[in-house]
Scaffold this motif. Sequence first.
Motif, mmCIF file in Angstrom:
data_model
loop_
_atom_site.group_PDB
_atom_site.id
_atom_site.type_symbol
_atom_site.label_atom_id
_atom_site.label_comp_id
_atom_site.label_asym_id
_atom_site.label_seq_id
_atom_site.Cartn_x
_atom_site.Cartn_y
_atom_site.Cartn_z
ATOM 1 N N LEU A 93 0.834 -1.201 0.000
ATOM 2 C CA LEU A 93 0.000 0.000 0.000
ATOM 3 C C LEU A 93 0.876 1.261 0.000
ATOM 4 O O LEU A 93 0.463 2.297 -0.516
ATOM 5 N N SER A 94 2.086 1.162 0.525
ATOM 6 C CA SER A 94 3.035 2.271 0.402
ATOM 7 C C SER A 94 3.384 2.477 -1.070
ATOM 8 O O SER A 94 3.430 3.613 -1.556
ATOM 9 N N LEU A 95 3.608 1.387 -1.773
ATOM 10 C CA LEU A 95 3.885 1.463 -3.215
ATOM 11 C C LEU A 95 2.701 2.086 -3.946
ATOM 12 O O LEU A 95 2.882 2.920 -4.840
ATOM 13 N N LEU A 124 -5.167 9.181 -9.679
ATOM 14 C CA LEU A 124 -5.523 8.061 -8.822
ATOM 15 C C LEU A 124 -5.586 8.547 -7.376
ATOM 16 O O LEU A 124 -4.562 8.866 -6.782
ATOM 17 N N PRO A 125 -6.789 8.646 -6.796
ATOM 18 C CA PRO A 125 -6.875 9.128 -5.405
ATOM 19 C C PRO A 125 -6.415 8.049 -4.430
ATOM 20 O O PRO A 125 -6.448 6.862 -4.745
ATOM 21 N N PRO A 126 -5.984 8.447 -3.242
ATOM 22 C CA PRO A 126 -5.612 7.445 -2.238
ATOM 23 C C PRO A 126 -6.830 6.596 -1.881
ATOM 24 O O PRO A 126 -7.959 7.091 -1.885
ATOM 25 N N PRO A 127 -6.618 5.316 -1.584
ATOM 26 C CA PRO A 127 -7.757 4.467 -1.237
ATOM 27 C C PRO A 127 -8.354 4.851 0.115
ATOM 28 O O PRO A 127 -7.646 5.269 1.025
ATOM 29 N N SER A 128 -9.657 4.693 0.213
ATOM 30 C CA SER A 128 -10.344 4.907 1.489
ATOM 31 C C SER A 128 -10.022 3.722 2.406
ATOM 32 O O SER A 128 -9.537 2.692 1.945
ATOM 33 N N PRO A 129 -10.320 3.837 3.705
ATOM 34 C CA PRO A 129 -10.080 2.697 4.603
ATOM 35 C C PRO A 129 -10.798 1.418 4.146
ATOM 36 O O PRO A 129 -10.238 0.331 4.228
ATOM 37 N N GLN A 164 -11.600 0.678 1.022
ATOM 38 C CA GLN A 164 -10.889 0.202 -0.165
ATOM 39 C C GLN A 164 -9.576 -0.477 0.222
ATOM 40 O O GLN A 164 -9.165 -1.447 -0.417
ATOM 41 N N GLU A 165 -8.922 0.029 1.273
ATOM 42 C CA GLU A 165 -7.688 -0.603 1.740
ATOM 43 C C GLU A 165 -7.945 -2.043 2.177
ATOM 44 O O GLU A 165 -7.132 -2.924 1.922
ATOM 45 N N ILE A 166 -9.058 -2.268 2.838
ATOM 46 C CA ILE A 166 -9.409 -3.628 3.253
ATOM 47 C C ILE A 166 -9.574 -4.517 2.027
ATOM 48 O O ILE A 166 -9.042 -5.628 1.963
ATOM 49 N N PHE A 167 -10.288 -4.000 1.019
ATOM 50 C CA PHE A 167 -10.461 -4.767 -0.214
ATOM 51 C C PHE A 167 -9.123 -5.021 -0.905
ATOM 52 O O PHE A 167 -8.866 -6.121 -1.409
ATOM 53 N N LEU A 168 -8.270 -4.003 -0.924
ATOM 54 C CA LEU A 168 -6.956 -4.168 -1.554
ATOM 55 C C LEU A 168 -6.131 -5.224 -0.827
ATOM 56 O O LEU A 168 -5.456 -6.046 -1.459
ATOM 57 N N ARG A 169 -6.188 -5.225 0.481
ATOM 58 C CA ARG A 169 -5.467 -6.254 1.240
ATOM 59 C C ARG A 169 -6.000 -7.649 0.916
ATOM 60 O O ARG A 169 -5.240 -8.606 0.809
ATOM 61 N N GLN A 170 -7.300 -7.753 0.784
ATOM 62 C CA GLN A 170 -7.892 -9.043 0.429
ATOM 63 C C GLN A 170 -7.453 -9.479 -0.961
ATOM 64 O O GLN A 170 -7.160 -10.650 -1.190
ATOM 65 N N ILE A 171 -7.382 -8.528 -1.888
ATOM 66 C CA ILE A 171 -6.928 -8.837 -3.242
ATOM 67 C C ILE A 171 -5.468 -9.281 -3.227
ATOM 68 O O ILE A 171 -5.094 -10.262 -3.882
#
Length: 196
Positions: A58-60, A121-126, A128-135
Amino acid sequence: DDDDDDDDDGDGEKKETKISLKQADKIHIQKEKEKRKKRRQEAARAHKQWLHPQSDMLSLLKAVGAFDHEFHSNPDHISQFCSENFLLEKSMKEIYKLREQLTNICNDMFPEQNISLTTSLPPPSPKQEIFLRQIIMAGLVDQVARLDSSSQDDSNSRRHGRRPYQMLLTNEQVYIHPSSNMATMNPSFVVYNEII
Protein backbone atom coordinates in the motif's frame (compact mmCIF):
# COMPACT_ATOMS: atom_id res chain seq x y z
CA ASP A 1 78.22 4.68 -4.48
CA ASP A 2 76.37 7.80 -5.58
CA ASP A 3 74.38 5.72 -8.08
CA ASP A 4 73.27 3.37 -5.31
CA ASP A 5 72.00 6.31 -3.28
CA ASP A 6 70.03 7.57 -6.28
CA ASP A 7 68.40 4.16 -6.69
CA ASP A 8 67.44 4.12 -3.02
CA ASP A 9 65.90 7.56 -3.36
CA GLY A 10 63.98 6.43 -6.44
CA ASP A 11 62.65 3.36 -4.66
CA GLY A 12 61.72 5.49 -1.69
CA GLU A 13 59.85 7.90 -3.93
CA LYS A 14 58.03 4.97 -5.56
CA LYS A 15 57.03 3.66 -2.14
CA GLU A 16 55.87 7.11 -1.06
CA THR A 17 53.90 7.44 -4.28
CA LYS A 18 52.30 4.02 -3.75
CA ILE A 19 51.42 4.88 -0.17
CA SER A 20 50.00 8.24 -1.28
CA LEU A 21 47.92 6.52 -3.97
CA LYS A 22 46.61 3.97 -1.48
CA GLN A 23 45.67 6.75 0.93
CA ALA A 24 43.99 8.67 -1.89
CA ASP A 25 42.07 5.51 -2.84
CA LYS A 26 40.96 5.05 0.78
CA ILE A 27 39.83 8.68 0.94
CA HIS A 28 37.98 8.30 -2.38
CA ILE A 29 36.32 5.06 -1.24
CA GLN A 30 35.32 6.68 2.06
CA LYS A 31 33.84 9.68 0.24
CA GLU A 32 31.90 7.36 -2.08
CA LYS A 33 30.56 5.43 0.93
CA GLU A 34 29.51 8.69 2.55
CA LYS A 35 27.77 9.82 -0.67
CA ARG A 36 25.89 6.51 -0.91
CA LYS A 37 24.87 6.72 2.75
CA LYS A 38 23.65 10.29 2.27
CA ARG A 39 21.65 9.28 -0.83
CA ARG A 40 20.07 6.35 1.06
CA GLN A 41 19.08 8.74 3.86
CA GLU A 42 17.65 11.23 1.34
CA ALA A 43 15.70 8.44 -0.36
CA ALA A 44 14.33 7.22 2.97
CA ARG A 45 13.17 10.77 3.81
CA ALA A 46 11.53 11.13 0.39
CA HIS A 47 9.79 7.75 0.66
CA LYS A 48 8.42 8.49 4.16
CA GLN A 49 5.68 10.60 2.62
CA TRP A 50 4.14 7.44 1.16
CA LEU A 51 4.67 5.00 4.01
CA HIS A 52 1.61 3.02 4.93
CA PRO A 53 1.85 1.87 8.54
CA GLN A 54 0.73 -1.69 7.81
CA SER A 55 1.72 -2.52 4.25
CA ASP A 56 4.68 -2.03 1.94
CA MET A 57 2.41 -2.75 -1.03
CA LEU A 58 0.00 0.00 0.00
CA SER A 59 3.03 2.27 0.40
CA LEU A 60 3.88 1.46 -3.21
CA LEU A 61 0.31 2.27 -4.19
CA LYS A 62 0.66 5.71 -2.58
CA ALA A 63 3.84 6.35 -4.57
CA VAL A 64 2.09 5.21 -7.76
CA GLY A 65 -0.78 7.58 -6.97
CA ALA A 66 1.65 10.48 -6.52
CA PHE A 67 3.36 9.60 -9.81
CA ASP A 68 -0.03 9.36 -11.52
CA HIS A 69 -1.06 12.76 -10.18
CA GLU A 70 2.20 14.34 -11.35
CA PHE A 71 1.96 12.56 -14.71
CA HIS A 72 -1.44 14.15 -15.37
CA SER A 73 -0.82 17.56 -13.84
CA ASN A 74 2.77 18.19 -14.90
CA PRO A 75 3.91 15.63 -17.51
CA ASP A 76 6.90 17.70 -18.66
CA HIS A 77 8.48 17.43 -15.20
CA ILE A 78 7.95 13.73 -14.55
CA SER A 79 11.70 12.95 -14.77
CA GLN A 80 12.46 15.64 -12.21
CA PHE A 81 9.63 14.37 -9.96
CA CYS A 82 11.04 10.83 -10.05
CA SER A 83 14.58 12.05 -9.41
CA GLU A 84 13.57 14.26 -6.48
CA ASN A 85 11.50 11.47 -4.93
CA PHE A 86 13.98 8.66 -5.63
CA LEU A 87 11.56 6.75 -7.82
CA LEU A 88 12.66 4.73 -10.83
CA GLU A 89 11.01 6.50 -13.74
CA LYS A 90 11.11 3.44 -15.99
CA SER A 91 9.40 1.28 -13.36
CA MET A 92 6.79 3.93 -12.62
CA LYS A 93 5.99 4.26 -16.33
CA GLU A 94 5.69 0.47 -16.62
CA ILE A 95 3.24 0.49 -13.70
CA TYR A 96 1.29 3.25 -15.44
CA LYS A 97 1.18 1.23 -18.68
CA LEU A 98 -0.03 -1.83 -16.77
CA ARG A 99 -2.76 0.29 -15.18
CA GLU A 100 -3.69 1.50 -18.65
CA GLN A 101 -3.96 -2.10 -19.89
CA LEU A 102 -6.10 -3.10 -16.92
CA THR A 103 -8.33 -0.07 -17.48
CA ASN A 104 -8.83 -1.08 -21.11
CA ILE A 105 -9.67 -4.66 -20.10
CA CYS A 106 -12.20 -3.40 -17.52
CA ASN A 107 -13.75 -1.07 -20.10
CA ASP A 108 -14.06 -3.96 -22.57
CA MET A 109 -15.72 -6.13 -19.93
CA PHE A 110 -17.85 -3.40 -18.34
CA PRO A 111 -18.42 -0.64 -20.94
CA GLU A 112 -21.14 0.98 -18.84
CA GLN A 113 -18.54 1.87 -16.15
CA ASN A 114 -16.48 4.03 -18.55
CA ILE A 115 -13.32 3.98 -16.43
CA SER A 116 -10.90 6.74 -17.38
CA LEU A 117 -7.17 7.05 -16.94
CA THR A 118 -7.16 10.81 -17.38
CA THR A 119 -8.03 11.46 -13.75
CA SER A 120 -5.50 11.14 -10.96
CA LEU A 121 -5.52 8.06 -8.82
CA PRO A 122 -6.87 9.13 -5.41
CA PRO A 123 -5.61 7.44 -2.24
CA PRO A 124 -7.76 4.47 -1.24
CA SER A 125 -10.34 4.91 1.49
CA PRO A 126 -10.08 2.70 4.60
CA LYS A 127 -12.75 0.39 3.16
CA GLN A 128 -10.89 0.20 -0.17
CA GLU A 129 -7.69 -0.60 1.74
CA ILE A 130 -9.41 -3.63 3.25
CA PHE A 131 -10.46 -4.77 -0.21
CA LEU A 132 -6.96 -4.17 -1.55
CA ARG A 133 -5.47 -6.25 1.24
CA GLN A 134 -7.89 -9.04 0.43
CA ILE A 135 -6.93 -8.84 -3.24
CA ILE A 136 -3.23 -8.94 -2.35
CA MET A 137 -3.80 -11.94 -0.11
CA ALA A 138 -5.83 -13.77 -2.74
CA GLY A 139 -3.25 -13.05 -5.44
CA LEU A 140 -0.26 -14.03 -3.31
CA VAL A 141 -1.77 -16.84 -1.25
CA ASP A 142 1.31 -18.97 -1.93
CA GLN A 143 3.55 -16.24 -0.51
CA VAL A 144 2.45 -16.16 3.11
CA ALA A 145 4.72 -16.49 6.13
CA ARG A 146 3.80 -16.86 9.79
CA LEU A 147 5.70 -15.41 12.74
CA ASP A 148 7.81 -18.25 14.10
CA SER A 149 7.22 -18.13 17.84
CA SER A 150 9.23 -21.33 18.44
CA SER A 151 12.52 -19.56 17.70
CA GLN A 152 11.79 -16.37 19.59
CA ASP A 153 14.91 -16.69 21.73
CA ASP A 154 17.40 -18.10 19.24
CA SER A 155 20.70 -16.29 18.65
CA ASN A 156 19.93 -15.76 14.96
CA SER A 157 16.88 -13.61 15.69
CA ARG A 158 18.80 -11.66 18.34
CA ARG A 159 21.65 -11.08 15.90
CA HIS A 160 19.31 -9.76 13.22
CA GLY A 161 17.27 -7.81 15.74
CA ARG A 162 14.23 -9.18 13.92
CA ARG A 163 11.93 -12.13 14.48
CA PRO A 164 11.96 -15.03 12.02
CA TYR A 165 8.95 -16.00 9.91
CA GLN A 166 8.18 -19.47 8.66
CA MET A 167 7.11 -19.75 5.03
CA LEU A 168 3.91 -21.76 4.89
CA LEU A 169 4.77 -23.69 1.73
CA THR A 170 8.35 -24.70 2.54
CA ASN A 171 8.72 -24.21 6.32
CA GLU A 172 11.87 -22.22 5.57
CA GLN A 173 12.75 -19.38 7.95
CA VAL A 174 12.83 -15.88 6.49
CA TYR A 175 13.11 -12.36 7.88
CA ILE A 176 11.43 -9.11 6.94
CA HIS A 177 13.93 -6.92 5.11
CA PRO A 178 15.21 -4.08 7.32
CA SER A 179 14.16 -1.48 4.73
CA SER A 180 10.52 -2.55 5.10
CA ASN A 181 8.33 -0.38 7.28
CA MET A 182 7.04 -3.71 8.69
CA ALA A 183 10.50 -4.76 9.95
CA THR A 184 9.95 -3.71 13.56
CA MET A 185 6.24 -4.50 13.83
CA ASN A 186 6.34 -8.31 13.99
CA PRO A 187 2.83 -8.98 12.63
CA SER A 188 1.51 -12.53 13.05
CA PHE A 189 1.37 -13.10 9.27
CA VAL A 190 2.96 -11.41 6.29
CA VAL A 191 2.37 -11.64 2.57
CA TYR A 192 5.64 -11.17 0.73
CA ASN A 193 6.29 -10.43 -2.90
CA GLU A 194 9.99 -11.25 -3.05
CA ILE A 195 12.66 -13.22 -1.22
CA ILE A 196 16.21 -11.90 -1.47
